[in-house]
Motif scaffolding. Structure first.
Motif, PDB file in Angstrom:
ATOM      1  N   THR A 295      11.119  -0.357   5.640  1.00  0.00           N
ATOM      2  CA  THR A 295      10.425   0.255   6.772  1.00  0.00           C
ATOM      3  C   THR A 295      10.418  -0.667   7.992  1.00  0.00           C
ATOM      4  O   THR A 295      10.746  -0.254   9.114  1.00  0.00           O
ATOM      5  CB  THR A 295       8.980   0.601   6.378  1.00  0.00           C
ATOM      6  N   SER A 390       0.230  -0.100   2.283  1.00  0.00           N
ATOM      7  CA  SER A 390       0.062   0.912   3.333  1.00  0.00           C
ATOM      8  C   SER A 390       1.126   2.001   3.247  1.00  0.00           C
ATOM      9  O   SER A 390       2.302   1.731   2.988  1.00  0.00           O
ATOM     10  CB  SER A 390       0.139   0.239   4.701  1.00  0.00           C
ATOM     11  N   ASP A 391       0.708   3.237   3.493  1.00  0.00           N
ATOM     12  CA  ASP A 391       1.663   4.343   3.590  1.00  0.00           C
ATOM     13  C   ASP A 391       2.416   4.309   4.913  1.00  0.00           C
ATOM     14  O   ASP A 391       3.501   4.880   5.022  1.00  0.00           O
ATOM     15  CB  ASP A 391       0.924   5.690   3.459  1.00  0.00           C
ATOM     16  N   ASP A 392       1.830   3.660   5.918  1.00  0.00           N
ATOM     17  CA  ASP A 392       2.473   3.581   7.230  1.00  0.00           C
ATOM     18  C   ASP A 392       2.238   2.189   7.814  1.00  0.00           C
ATOM     19  O   ASP A 392       1.408   1.997   8.715  1.00  0.00           O
ATOM     20  CB  ASP A 392       1.912   4.649   8.167  1.00  0.00           C
ATOM     21  N   MET A 394       3.765   0.430   9.870  1.00  0.00           N
ATOM     22  CA  MET A 394       4.034   0.235  11.297  1.00  0.00           C
ATOM     23  C   MET A 394       2.813   0.546  12.154  1.00  0.00           C
ATOM     24  O   MET A 394       2.764   0.183  13.327  1.00  0.00           O
ATOM     25  CB  MET A 394       5.215   1.100  11.744  1.00  0.00           C
ATOM     26  N   GLU A 395       1.809   1.214  11.597  1.00  0.00           N
ATOM     27  CA  GLU A 395       0.586   1.511  12.337  1.00  0.00           C
ATOM     28  C   GLU A 395      -0.445   0.399  12.217  1.00  0.00           C
ATOM     29  O   GLU A 395      -1.467   0.431  12.911  1.00  0.00           O
ATOM     30  CB  GLU A 395      -0.022   2.827  11.837  1.00  0.00           C
TER      31      GLU A 395
END
Length: 416
Positions: A295, A390-392, A394-395
């Motif tokens: 990611t 984390s699922d995201d 980049m946030e």
């Protein structure tokens, strides 16, 4: 006299700047950047009392675990084919010392291969990598490079492959690996296959191994520095072929190891035996690491390509190898004409640390650099655990902030 490793040197330089209070985005060092799972740390603590010297090759427990680990990865292995060491770097050096002939090396390649070859008195025969990937020499150029080298008085003997690759973050396709192995066989070369990143292919599929195509002359090296982020624990292991040649090589390696490092630290052997058995805690941790690496590396790849650089899409590990050739004219107006000048401006003016391609054997005029994304996951263990889960990612504010820092730097570089 060998020089200070470029990767270690830039890490020390950037860490010193950060300690002094400078804001520096650390993209220069290939440390996996993740915390140690609690169960693995507890296991090491329980093994702390193992303070005796052990067998040079490693304990029977660790060798059996490694043999099973290779076997589950389609490479049947007996324990007596395995040798442990304090890091795969030591094994690579021992192999270059033990194997006859000069080193044939894809270019660019990890900084230590050529340096180690120089220490043991081997010439380095550079062969450019294909346009699509790194880690293997371009098959179309390899044979003629070997012929030229012999004409010039060299003695090609060892071909070193890195699949997946550092510095490009790519995976050579099976047909390239097969073809270079066929050429190596025709020319009587031994192959050293550095597979330290093989557990970190972003799609979770196995990377091709030279041992599948030239099993009788391929030595595989690996370790736990990248997949488990245990670089500081220094756990490496190698597999030699199950034949007379491999047995002779093992005797030579044991002789070198016995005089240089004695054996892998016994507590680390206990950790290796557990990890290489592939318990759920380990396989789950590696799968999560693989997702995070993919990611973040892809997001950083997007920033470089938007800035005008050409860059292969990362497919494994946590590296990129952007090439600023498409914007050479713009950079030249700022006095930037080499990779070293590019890296210096990024660090001194914009607080972004990368390593110039020249350190990896690339031409000095090339506007290329190796970018490592794995130290963006956080400054503390808590931040790194959060990123890993984390699922995201980049946030997350610290990762988003690092990406903004990079974007601002690349924008400033383009504007002059």
């Amino acid at each position: 006299m060998a020089m200070h490793s470029a990767t270690l040197a830039i890490n020390e330089t950037i860490q010193a700047r950060k300690t002094a209070g400078e804001k520096v985005l650390h993209l220069g060092f290939g440390e996996a950047g993740l915390p140690v799972p609690d169960g693995i740390a507890a296991l090491l603590a329980r093994a702390a009392g193992r303070n005796s010297y052990g067998a040079v090759v490693g304990s029977s427990e660790a060798r059996e675990a490694a043999a099973g680990w290779f076997g589950r990865r389609s490479l049947p292995t007996e324990p007596d084919q395995v040798l442990f060491a304090p890091g795969s770097k030591a094994l690579l050096f021992a192999l270059l010392a033990a194997l006859p002939g000069d080193l044939v090396l894809p270019c660019p390649a990890w900084v230590s291969y050529a340096a180690q070859a120089a220490i043991v008195g081997k010439r380095v025969i550079d062969v450019p990598i294909p346009a699509e990937c790194g880690g293997v020499p371009d098959p179309a150029l390899l044979e003629q490079a070997l012929t030229r080298a012999r004409t010039a008085g060299a003695n090609p003997g060892v071909l070193l492959l890195t699949v997946p690759d550092n510095p490009t973050g790519t995976i050579a396709p099976p047909e390239y690996v097969r073809e270079v192995c066929a050429i190596a066989e025709r020319h009587g070369l031994a192959i050293v296959s550095d597979e330290i990143y093989a557990e970190l292919c972003h799609d979770g599929q196995p990377a091709p191994s030279a041992a599948a195509y030239l099993p009788e002359r391929t030595v595989v090296t690996s370790g736990l520095s990248k997949s488990m982020a245990l670089g500081g624990w220094r756990i490496g292991f190698a597999r030699v072929p199950d034949n007379r040649w491999g047995a002779g090589l093992m005797r030579d390696l044991v002789g070198i190891a016995s005089e240089v490092w004695s054996s892998l630290a016994a507590p680390m052997q206990a950790a290796a035996a557990h990890i290489l058995a592939d318990p759920d805690e380990v396989t789950g941790h590696i799968a999560a690491a693989r997702r995070l690496h993919a990611t973040v590396a892809r997001a950083v790849h997007g920033e470089f390509t938007r800035a005008g650089a050409a860059c292969r899409l990362p497919r494994a590990g946590f590296y990129l190898y952007p090439d600023f050739e498409p914007v050479r004219d713009d950079l030249a107006r700022r006095g930037i004409t080499t990779g070293a000048e590019l890296a210096n401006v990024l660090l001194e003016r914009y607080g972004v640390g990368v390593l110039a391609g020249e350190a990896f054997g690339d031409e000095s005029r090339g506007l290329r650099a190796r970018v490592a994304t794995s130290l963006l996951y956080g400054e503390s263990a808590d931040e790194r655990w959060t990123a890993l889960r984390s699922d995201d990612p980049m946030e997350l504010p610290w990762i988003a902030g690092s990406l903004n820092h990079l974007r601002d730097a690349l924008t400033g570089l383009g504007r002059g």
